[in-house]
Design a protein around this motif. Structure first.
Motif, PDB file in Angstrom:
ATOM      1  N   VAL A  19      10.248  -5.565  -7.367  1.00 64.48           N
ATOM      2  CA  VAL A  19      10.122  -6.571  -7.425  1.00 64.48           C
ATOM      3  C   VAL A  19      10.131  -8.370  -7.474  1.00 64.48           C
ATOM      4  O   VAL A  19       9.515  -8.198  -8.883  1.00 64.48           O
ATOM      5  CB  VAL A  19       9.129  -7.238  -5.929  1.00 64.48           C
ATOM      6  CG1 VAL A  19       8.285  -8.292  -5.185  1.00 64.48           C
ATOM      7  CG2 VAL A  19       8.503  -5.473  -5.361  1.00 64.48           C
ATOM      8  N   ARG A  35      13.430  -6.820  -4.155  1.00 70.46           N
ATOM      9  CA  ARG A  35      12.412  -7.710  -2.720  1.00 70.46           C
ATOM     10  C   ARG A  35      12.133  -8.478  -4.278  1.00 70.46           C
ATOM     11  O   ARG A  35      12.139  -8.868  -5.040  1.00 70.46           O
ATOM     12  CB  ARG A  35      11.222  -6.926  -2.408  1.00 70.46           C
ATOM     13  CG  ARG A  35      11.470  -5.830  -1.650  1.00 70.46           C
ATOM     14  CD  ARG A  35       9.743  -5.141  -1.109  1.00 70.46           C
ATOM     15  NE  ARG A  35       9.461  -6.310  -0.311  1.00 70.46           N
ATOM     16  CZ  ARG A  35       7.799  -5.634  -0.269  1.00 70.46           C
ATOM     17  NH1 ARG A  35       7.277  -5.152  -0.248  1.00 70.46           N
ATOM     18  NH2 ARG A  35       6.768  -7.125   0.341  1.00 70.46           N
ATOM     19  N   LEU A  37      10.017 -12.189  -4.041  1.00 67.98           N
ATOM     20  CA  LEU A  37       8.953 -13.125  -3.273  1.00 67.98           C
ATOM     21  C   LEU A  37       8.967 -14.982  -3.656  1.00 67.98           C
ATOM     22  O   LEU A  37       8.736 -14.782  -5.250  1.00 67.98           O
ATOM     23  CB  LEU A  37       7.555 -12.896  -4.059  1.00 67.98           C
ATOM     24  CG  LEU A  37       7.652 -11.283  -2.638  1.00 67.98           C
ATOM     25  CD1 LEU A  37       6.435 -10.875  -2.854  1.00 67.98           C
ATOM     26  CD2 LEU A  37       7.854 -11.212  -1.396  1.00 67.98           C
ATOM     27  N   SER A  65       3.452 -10.660   2.249  1.00 64.94           N
ATOM     28  CA  SER A  65       4.389  -9.879   1.058  1.00 64.94           C
ATOM     29  C   SER A  65       3.540  -8.764  -0.024  1.00 64.94           C
ATOM     30  O   SER A  65       3.776  -8.180  -0.463  1.00 64.94           O
ATOM     31  CB  SER A  65       5.927 -10.569   1.337  1.00 64.94           C
ATOM     32  OG  SER A  65       6.419 -10.893   2.044  1.00 64.94           O
ATOM     33  N   LEU A  66       3.137 -10.134  -0.966  1.00 66.82           N
ATOM     34  CA  LEU A  66       2.500  -9.749  -1.258  1.00 66.82           C
ATOM     35  C   LEU A  66       1.031  -8.359  -1.705  1.00 66.82           C
ATOM     36  O   LEU A  66       1.538  -7.488  -2.022  1.00 66.82           O
ATOM     37  CB  LEU A  66       1.173 -10.674  -2.313  1.00 66.82           C
ATOM     38  CG  LEU A  66       0.550 -10.599  -3.217  1.00 66.82           C
ATOM     39  CD1 LEU A  66       1.836  -9.922  -4.561  1.00 66.82           C
ATOM     40  CD2 LEU A  66       0.394 -11.453  -3.948  1.00 66.82           C
ATOM     41  N   THR A  69       3.045  -5.025  -0.741  1.00 63.83           N
ATOM     42  CA  THR A  69       4.265  -4.364  -1.431  1.00 63.83           C
ATOM     43  C   THR A  69       3.614  -3.461  -2.481  1.00 63.83           C
ATOM     44  O   THR A  69       3.983  -2.571  -2.517  1.00 63.83           O
ATOM     45  CB  THR A  69       4.106  -5.927  -2.708  1.00 63.83           C
ATOM     46  OG1 THR A  69       5.154  -7.032  -2.653  1.00 63.83           O
ATOM     47  CG2 THR A  69       5.064  -5.285  -4.192  1.00 63.83           C
TER      48      THR A  69
END
Length: 301
Positions: A19, A35, A37, A65-66, A69
């Motif tokens: 991420v 991913r 962000l 999204s965090l 995750t």
């Protein structure tokens, strides 16, 4: 991976779910992370001074999204470089989000080269102090150590070398960590504020004395730094617990520390007579922990 350096490190981390988090869209556009962000600069400034409860009310896509995750994740490595304006400020908050979701986070931070300027160095030390205040521990690496390892290495190549050093550390930990070890890892990483990385290797006939000498006198370790506990990963073609016990005794005689957790890793190293070890040396003890899981047996303390 957080910020410019953290996002770049992910390019070498092909074995992991990755991420990328950044305030610069071009970093995310060029990243190979699975991913991406995006956080606006004002979000980073707000989050780094906020309580974790703020995550319940923030409605931005990045914040949502965090949270997701880390759900269902056992162990997360949070990597980046100190001295900038993204990783240093926000990494303690993101580690807190991971802990809140039941994940064990390990922050791995790189200090800048001295030649990068006094203001960046001072900012890095301030950010390092904030990491020391976290409930969990973190690993600190120094770019200046590369000048001792390879003094003639061009600066442009040094960052790539440090990326590989960090990924090798991730590999060592993830190769030996089982789901059942997460409780132990949480306690171990929380027992000290800061860990530094070192390591060594030796032929079996010179083990453990040669390996300990290389690890304690090597370029990665700041000479004279105090040590309160050790996390040790021992690897060889036929690694066995007795190797770790012997190495633990030798370490104890040299640095007087027997608060140690170890793991054994069977490697595919072609040098069958060589034993290697990765060591994380912890300082700034926070609280005593119960030895459990892969902890050092009484005879090695």
């Amino acid at each position: 991976g957080i910020g410019g350096a953290g996002v770049n490190i992910l390019d070498d981390a092909g074995n992991y779910e990755t991420v990328a988090i950044s305030t610069r869209e071009e970093h995310l556009h060029n990243s190979k992370a699975q991913r991406r962000l995006y956080f606006a600069r004002r979000e980073v400034e707000a989050l780094c001074t906020s309580d974790l409860s703020v995550m319940d009310i923030i409605g931005t896509e990045g914040a949502r999204s965090l949270r997701s995750t880390f759900r269902g994740v056992d162990l997360a490595f949070i990597v980046g470089g100190l001295g900038g304006r993204t990783f240093g400020p926000i990494s303690p908050f993101i580690a807190g989000v991971a802990r809140r979701e039941g994940c064990v986070p390990l922050v791995i931070a790189v200090r800048p080269f001295s030649v990068e300027g006094e203001s960046r160095r001072k900012r890095a030390e301030f950010q390092r102090g904030r990491l020391q205040e976290m409930p969990g521990g973190f690993v600190i690496l120094s770019n200046d150590a590369l000048t001792r390892v390879a003094p003639n290495l061009p600066l442009s190549k040094s960052f790539s070398v440090m990326n590989k050093v960090m990924v090798n550390l991730l590999d060592d930990i993830s190769d030996v960590a089982l789901k059942s070890d997460m409780k132990t890892l949480r306690m171990v990483f929380s027992s000290c504020g800061e860990y530094s990385l070192t390591g060594g290797s030796s032929l079996k006939k010179h083990f453990p004395e040669r390996l300990v000498k290389e690890a304690l006198e090597g370029p990665w370790r700041e000479q004279g730094e105090s040590v309160d506990r050790v996390i040790m990963i021992v690897s060889s073609c036929d690694a066995k617990p007795q190797d770790a016990i012997v190495l633990a005794k030798e370490l104890g005689e040299n640095i007087g520390v027997f608060d140690l957790t170890y793991a054994i890793k069977k490697s595919e190293n072609k040098e069958k007579e060589r034993i290697m070890a990765t060591l994380l040396l912890g300082k700034g003890k926070k609280k005593p922990i119960l030895q459990a899981g892969a902890a050092c047996p009484p005879e090695a303390r």
